[in-house]
Design an enzyme around this catalytic site. Sequence first.
Site, PDB file in Angstrom:
ATOM      1  N   GLU A 133      13.176   3.024  13.709  1.00  0.00           N
ATOM      2  CA  GLU A 133      12.091   3.917  13.255  1.00  0.00           C
ATOM      3  C   GLU A 133      10.931   3.759  14.222  1.00  0.00           C
ATOM      4  O   GLU A 133      11.040   3.041  15.228  1.00  0.00           O
ATOM      5  CB  GLU A 133      11.674   3.591  11.815  1.00  0.00           C
ATOM      6  CG  GLU A 133      11.125   2.194  11.618  1.00  0.00           C
ATOM      7  CD  GLU A 133      10.633   1.920  10.191  1.00  0.00           C
ATOM      8  OE1 GLU A 133      10.316   2.869   9.461  1.00  0.00           O
ATOM      9  OE2 GLU A 133      10.543   0.732   9.824  1.00  0.00           O
ATOM     10  N   LEU A 143      11.444   1.348   6.667  1.00  0.00           N
ATOM     11  CA  LEU A 143      10.773   1.915   5.489  1.00  0.00           C
ATOM     12  C   LEU A 143      11.451   3.240   5.119  1.00  0.00           C
ATOM     13  O   LEU A 143      11.644   4.100   5.991  1.00  0.00           O
ATOM     14  CB  LEU A 143       9.291   2.163   5.788  1.00  0.00           C
ATOM     15  CG  LEU A 143       8.506   2.626   4.568  1.00  0.00           C
ATOM     16  CD1 LEU A 143       8.270   1.455   3.608  1.00  0.00           C
ATOM     17  CD2 LEU A 143       7.175   3.235   4.965  1.00  0.00           C
ATOM     18  N   LYS A 192       6.441  -1.684   1.819  1.00  0.00           N
ATOM     19  CA  LYS A 192       5.268  -1.133   2.510  1.00  0.00           C
ATOM     20  C   LYS A 192       4.129  -2.144   2.376  1.00  0.00           C
ATOM     21  O   LYS A 192       3.232  -2.013   1.545  1.00  0.00           O
ATOM     22  CB  LYS A 192       4.899   0.251   1.941  1.00  0.00           C
ATOM     23  CG  LYS A 192       4.099   1.088   2.925  1.00  0.00           C
ATOM     24  CD  LYS A 192       4.113   2.545   2.552  1.00  0.00           C
ATOM     25  CE  LYS A 192       3.080   3.350   3.320  1.00  0.00           C
ATOM     26  NZ  LYS A 192       3.246   3.408   4.768  1.00  0.00           N
ATOM     27  N   TYR A 220       0.833  -1.210   0.000  1.00  0.00           N
ATOM     28  CA  TYR A 220       0.000   0.000   0.000  1.00  0.00           C
ATOM     29  C   TYR A 220       0.858   1.246   0.000  1.00  0.00           C
ATOM     30  O   TYR A 220       2.078   1.177   0.145  1.00  0.00           O
ATOM     31  CB  TYR A 220      -0.971  -0.017   1.186  1.00  0.00           C
ATOM     32  CG  TYR A 220      -0.369   0.340   2.530  1.00  0.00           C
ATOM     33  CD1 TYR A 220       0.530  -0.505   3.177  1.00  0.00           C
ATOM     34  CD2 TYR A 220      -0.702   1.533   3.164  1.00  0.00           C
ATOM     35  CE1 TYR A 220       1.076  -0.167   4.414  1.00  0.00           C
ATOM     36  CE2 TYR A 220      -0.166   1.864   4.405  1.00  0.00           C
ATOM     37  CZ  TYR A 220       0.725   1.010   5.025  1.00  0.00           C
ATOM     38  OH  TYR A 220       1.262   1.341   6.228  1.00  0.00           O
TER      39      TYR A 220
END
Length: 288
Positions: A180, A204, A148, A32
């Site tokens: 992250e 990511l 993702k 996505y």
Amino acid sequence: MEQVYLNGEYKPLNEACVPVLDRGFLFGDGVYEVIPVYSGKPFRVEQHLDRLQHSLDAIRLRNPMTREQWIEVIDELIRRNTGDADAALYLQITRGVMEKRDHGFNDSLEPTVLLTCQPMNYPLQQSDTPGGCAITLEDSRWQDCHIKSINLLPNVLLRQQAVDAGADEAILIRDGRAIEGSASNLFIVKDEVIKTPPRQRCMLGGITRDLILELCNENHLLAREIDISEDELHDADEIWMTSSTREILPITTLNQHKVGKGLTGPVWAEVIRLYQDYKQQVMRGGDE
Ligand SMILES: Cc1ncc(COP(=O)(O)O)c(C=O)c1O
């Protein structure tokens, strides 16, 4: 009623259905994107479509649409829903609907494509934003977080642990390094030097992160892509979490301790100003 785009058609949200044998539903087999929309304009759309291609390639799923088709559908969906307002646009692509259940796949399936466009549900960051809270948690996700993926169960559980602790975000620790957030990238400031972890397989590559690095570079702010140890995180003068929906969220409390002086920091104030100025320029029709 909100309109969505599903497999070639625009329709009201309550009429949009996906078959129960869709691999996204059964296996989380899909990817996505989230694109912020400011004053009706999708922000950094080329970079988001590049990252979508990266995710699709990584899971060996062919891109069902050309770049021009994506842009056309994105613009049309904004026009039908939020118009000139701010919004969050979600693109979901799964490997499609199986005839019978099987983990293995081949190229014969038609990918399922869903786009939604909803009003932005986070307040945008301004210079008077109160700081947020974060907690540190061990990163329980898989190795391939550069994809993702729609398979977000670890992120969901980690974020909920943060919510249960009254925090806004969880900062994830892997092998002693801060990587992250559960849905954001990490920056720290120490002695006026801005640091963020380098792109790596287990993180990511955030579009917001990349823009901040570009803005720092253009404005001669010292920013380094470098590993951040858990100790350095706790010793930081400032911590920020960045994402398309939350922009640059300053973290003033970490594990119930003050970050620096416990207030939003001067480097954050400078960078959020550059970020908001950049957005204004793009919304007025300037180059991205
Ligand atoms: C795990 C993770 N890292 C980082 C980000 C930030 O990426 P972006 O700035 O492109 O929104 C997100 C956004 O959802 C995310 O889920």
